[in-house]
Write a protein that holds these residues in place. Structure first.
Motif, PDB file in Angstrom:
ATOM      1  N   CYS A 117       0.710  -1.268   0.147  1.00 44.78           N
ATOM      2  CA  CYS A 117      -0.085  -0.040   0.008  1.00 44.78           C
ATOM      3  C   CYS A 117       0.784   1.350   0.058  1.00 44.78           C
ATOM      4  CB  CYS A 117      -0.968   0.042   1.177  1.00 44.78           C
ATOM      5  SG  CYS A 117      -2.286  -1.128   1.057  1.00 44.78           S
ATOM      6  N   ILE A 118       1.948   1.126   0.923  1.00 42.10           N
ATOM      7  CA  ILE A 118       3.060   2.354   0.801  1.00 42.10           C
ATOM      8  C   ILE A 118       3.695   2.564  -0.493  1.00 42.10           C
ATOM      9  CG2 ILE A 118       4.909   3.220   1.940  1.00 42.10           C
ATOM     10  CD1 ILE A 118       4.084   1.548   4.593  1.00 42.10           C
ATOM     11  N   TYR A 119       4.264   1.433  -1.147  1.00 41.91           N
ATOM     12  CA  TYR A 119       4.883   1.604  -2.396  1.00 41.91           C
ATOM     13  C   TYR A 119       3.877   2.122  -3.415  1.00 41.91           C
ATOM     14  CZ  TYR A 119       8.481  -1.185  -0.329  1.00 41.91           C
ATOM     15  OH  TYR A 119       9.341  -1.611   0.604  1.00 41.91           O
ATOM     16  N   ASN A 120       2.584   1.663  -3.473  1.00 47.84           N
ATOM     17  CA  ASN A 120       1.537   1.682  -4.441  1.00 47.84           C
ATOM     18  C   ASN A 120       1.380   3.571  -4.353  1.00 47.84           C
ATOM     19  OD1 ASN A 120       0.992  -0.257  -5.944  1.00 47.84           O
ATOM     20  ND2 ASN A 120      -0.650  -1.133  -4.579  1.00 47.84           N
ATOM     21  N   LYS A 121       1.132   3.948  -3.024  1.00 46.79           N
ATOM     22  CA  LYS A 121       0.661   5.376  -2.951  1.00 46.79           C
ATOM     23  C   LYS A 121       2.106   6.027  -3.336  1.00 46.79           C
ATOM     24  CE  LYS A 121      -1.085   8.838   0.633  1.00 46.79           C
ATOM     25  NZ  LYS A 121      -1.618   8.750   1.855  1.00 46.79           N
ATOM     26  N   CYS A 122       3.246   5.809  -3.095  1.00 41.04           N
ATOM     27  CA  CYS A 122       4.544   6.503  -3.635  1.00 41.04           C
ATOM     28  C   CYS A 122       4.669   6.752  -4.997  1.00 41.04           C
ATOM     29  CB  CYS A 122       5.640   5.867  -2.929  1.00 41.04           C
ATOM     30  SG  CYS A 122       5.777   6.369  -0.980  1.00 41.04           S
ATOM     31  N   ILE A 123       4.141   5.361  -5.716  1.00 41.07           N
ATOM     32  CA  ILE A 123       4.127   5.612  -7.071  1.00 41.07           C
ATOM     33  C   ILE A 123       3.197   6.330  -7.801  1.00 41.07           C
ATOM     34  CG2 ILE A 123       3.939   4.167  -9.247  1.00 41.07           C
ATOM     35  CD1 ILE A 123       5.166   1.936  -7.543  1.00 41.07           C
ATOM     36  N   GLU A 124       1.856   6.435  -7.123  1.00 45.78           N
ATOM     37  CA  GLU A 124       0.698   7.186  -7.652  1.00 45.78           C
ATOM     38  C   GLU A 124       1.048   8.638  -7.459  1.00 45.78           C
ATOM     39  OE1 GLU A 124      -3.800   8.474  -6.413  1.00 45.78           O
ATOM     40  OE2 GLU A 124      -2.937   6.282  -5.744  1.00 45.78           O
ATOM     41  N   GLU A 125       1.598   9.213  -6.434  1.00 47.24           N
ATOM     42  CA  GLU A 125       2.154  10.543  -6.262  1.00 47.24           C
ATOM     43  C   GLU A 125       3.262  10.983  -7.319  1.00 47.24           C
ATOM     44  OE1 GLU A 125       0.494  13.082  -4.575  1.00 47.24           O
ATOM     45  OE2 GLU A 125      -1.000  11.208  -3.772  1.00 47.24           O
ATOM     46  N   LEU A 126       4.177   9.825  -7.365  1.00 47.39           N
ATOM     47  CA  LEU A 126       5.178  10.410  -8.242  1.00 47.39           C
ATOM     48  C   LEU A 126       4.745  10.459  -9.611  1.00 47.39           C
ATOM     49  CD1 LEU A 126       8.531  10.499  -8.056  1.00 47.39           C
ATOM     50  CD2 LEU A 126       8.694   7.815  -8.460  1.00 47.39           C
ATOM     51  N   ALA A 127       4.028   9.432  -9.992  1.00 44.36           N
ATOM     52  CA  ALA A 127       3.305   9.760 -11.436  1.00 44.36           C
ATOM     53  C   ALA A 127       2.653  11.141 -11.573  1.00 44.36           C
ATOM     54  CB  ALA A 127       2.204   8.729 -11.474  1.00 44.36           C
ATOM     55  N   LYS A 128       2.082  11.749 -10.304  1.00 51.19           N
ATOM     56  CA  LYS A 128       1.584  13.125 -10.587  1.00 51.19           C
ATOM     57  C   LYS A 128       2.571  14.277 -10.802  1.00 51.19           C
ATOM     58  CE  LYS A 128      -2.447  12.363  -7.651  1.00 51.19           C
ATOM     59  NZ  LYS A 128      -3.043  12.572  -6.342  1.00 51.19           N
ATOM     60  N   SER A 129       3.993  13.907 -10.229  1.00 51.27           N
ATOM     61  CA  SER A 129       4.988  14.733 -10.376  1.00 51.27           C
ATOM     62  C   SER A 129       5.587  14.517 -11.634  1.00 51.27           C
ATOM     63  CB  SER A 129       5.991  14.385  -9.279  1.00 51.27           C
ATOM     64  OG  SER A 129       5.617  14.814  -7.996  1.00 51.27           O
ATOM     65  N   PHE A 130       5.573  13.628 -12.297  1.00 49.73           N
ATOM     66  CA  PHE A 130       6.280  13.384 -13.514  1.00 49.73           C
ATOM     67  C   PHE A 130       5.442  14.108 -14.458  1.00 49.73           C
ATOM     68  CE2 PHE A 130       9.157  10.098 -12.142  1.00 49.73           C
ATOM     69  CZ  PHE A 130      10.088  10.051 -13.107  1.00 49.73           C
ATOM     70  N   ALA A 131       3.944  14.205 -14.418  1.00 53.23           N
ATOM     71  CA  ALA A 131       2.993  14.711 -15.217  1.00 53.23           C
ATOM     72  C   ALA A 131       3.212  16.358 -15.347  1.00 53.23           C
ATOM     73  CB  ALA A 131       1.438  14.403 -14.971  1.00 53.23           C
ATOM     74  N   ALA A 132       3.521  16.780 -13.994  1.00 55.62           N
ATOM     75  CA  ALA A 132       3.722  18.157 -13.773  1.00 55.62           C
ATOM     76  C   ALA A 132       5.329  18.819 -14.178  1.00 55.62           C
ATOM     77  CB  ALA A 132       3.823  18.404 -12.224  1.00 55.62           C
ATOM     78  N   VAL A 133       6.177  17.746 -14.276  1.00 54.33           N
ATOM     79  CA  VAL A 133       7.565  18.299 -14.496  1.00 54.33           C
ATOM     80  C   VAL A 133       8.170  17.611 -15.831  1.00 54.33           C
ATOM     81  CG1 VAL A 133       9.759  18.126 -13.451  1.00 54.33           C
ATOM     82  CG2 VAL A 133       7.781  18.715 -12.036  1.00 54.33           C
ATOM     83  N   TYR A 134       8.258  16.333 -15.751  1.00 52.51           N
ATOM     84  CA  TYR A 134       8.944  15.720 -16.703  1.00 52.51           C
ATOM     85  C   TYR A 134       8.502  15.969 -18.248  1.00 52.51           C
ATOM     86  CZ  TYR A 134      11.227  11.737 -19.008  1.00 52.51           C
ATOM     87  OH  TYR A 134      12.219  10.796 -19.936  1.00 52.51           O
TER      88      TYR A 134
END
Length: 394
Positions: free
Chosen positions: A288-305
């Motif tokens: 659950c922790i890993y999934n939440k981290c990846i989900e939030e990281l995906a948002k950051s990728f959409a904003a920046v990458y």
């Protein structure tokens, strides 16, 4: 015809420079005409009450224990029609020129490298030094960061500026540590900005080969603990910070966090990482922790990458690190392959900021650290981040 030699009255109150040159001193204050003409520091002695010298780097202040020795000084520091006492006493040149150089560099150069947002650049240039005038540990922090900046670009004086940076930061750290346990409405802005300066200082400091940047023998790196510590300061005094001199910074950060709901990036790399992690069958809580981290990281990728640097603020890159759960950091400190691999993907975002001198090369050092903490099988999980960062194993 005999000529008579013109005599002149000797004076015992002239400056020492004129005495050594055996010429008459005009005794002008705060510097005599002769010294001014030759661009040398005048050590005019004047009356005996003015002979007390200032210590290096400090301006002379009136002797409050002997009020009769100096004129009465009103609130503005000078009697009517007279100079302030420290100028009258001839100590106006007793300045710490290194500090002045570092402060000048910060306000004219370093402050412009700490943000892409024009409003926040002004805040770093104006508001932060103003806080430093009230809290010396902030001022020492400002000087330490400016010295690192100069060391980065002035190779001819690199050693000098690095020693200045270290000395200033150690001085600041000692003072800040003493008041950190007692956060108040008055000092919360000063403590926050010093924590932010210290994070940048840690990222910008030179590293020796083999230095760890993410995981050490004692757990996660000090800079990461400090970065998370800024969140603690905000949690303790959010209203005071939002309404204080750093208000524009926090309002900008809040907009970045609340507006961080971009559509999940269609890139398959994070989905592939999730698949790798699920295949290891971690326990449900960890997954659950890993999934939440990846989900939030995906948002950051959409904003920046992959976006133009002018379209995102530096703070957008660190939103993920600011928001990530403490439980994830616990897993990271235990060096679980899953937590390490997720952080390797975050390094791709850090790479987007490496046009800044203070974070240059950080993504490569972090990837290197992670790579050598993983075994051969798990190293395959981070091939894409390695390629994006451009790091090649030795």
């Amino acid at each position: 015809m005999s000529t008579s030699r013109r005599s002149h009255r000797k004076t015992r109150t002239g400056c020492n420079n004129c005495k050594r040159r055996k010429i008459k001193c005009g005794e002008e204050r705060p510097a005599c005409t002769n010294c001014t003409r030759h661009s040398i520091q005048c050590d005019f002695v004047g009356t005996p009450s003015a002979t007390t010298s200032a210590s290096p780097g400090n301006l002379q202040t009136p002797d409050t224990d002997h009020p009769d020795s100096t004129p009465s000084v009103p609130a503005n520091g000078a009697t009517q029609g007279e100079l302030p006492n420290y100028l009258v006493n001839g100590n106006a040149l007793s300045l710490n020129l290194v500090h002045l150089e570092l402060l000048h560099n910060f306000t004219t150069s370093t402050s412009f490298t700490l943000s892409q947002n024009p409003l926040l650049r002004t805040l770093w240039r104006i508001n932060v030094p103003q806080i430093g005038l009230s809290y010396t540990f902030v001022m020492h922090g400002i000087l330490s960061l400016s010295a690192l900046h100069l060391a980065h670009f002035r190779s001819d004086r690199r050693s000098f500026y690095l020693s200045c940076a270290q000395a200033e930061h150690e001085t600041a750290l000692r003072a800040a540590s003493s008041i950190l346990p007692n956060i108040t409405e008055d000092n919360c802005s000063a403590l926050y900005v010093f924590a932010a300066i210290t994070c940048v200082f840690a990222w910008a400091s030179p590293r020796k080969p083999g230095d760890f940047l993410l995981i050490t023998n004692d757990g996660i790196a000090e800079w990461l603990i400090l970065f998370r510590g800024t969140r603690s300061i905000i949690d303790l005094s959010p209203e005071m910070l939002f309404n204080g001199p750093l208000g524009p910074m926090f309002r900008s950060g809040a907009r970045a966090i609340h507006g961080h709901n971009y559509a999940i990036n269609g890139d398959d790399h994070l989905a592939e990482l999730r698949h790798f992690i699920e295949a290891t069958k971690p326990d449900q809580a960890a997954m659950c922790i890993y999934n939440k981290c990846i989900e939030e990281l995906a948002k950051s990728f959409a904003a920046v990458y992959g976006r133009d640097v002018s379209l995102f603020e530096s703070g957008n890159v660190f939103v993920w690190l600011y928001q990530v759960e403490s439980e994830y950091l616990m897993l990271l400190s235990k060096r679980t392959p899953e937590a390490l691999a997720i952080f390797a993907y975050f390094c791709v975002l850090i790479k987007q900021l490496e046009f800044n001198w203070w974070i240059e090369g950080m993504s490569s050092r972090l990837i290197s650290n992670i790579f050598y903490l993983l075994d051969e099988d798990h190293r395959l999980w981070i091939r894409w981040p390695m390629e994006e960062v451009g790091w090649i194993p030795h």
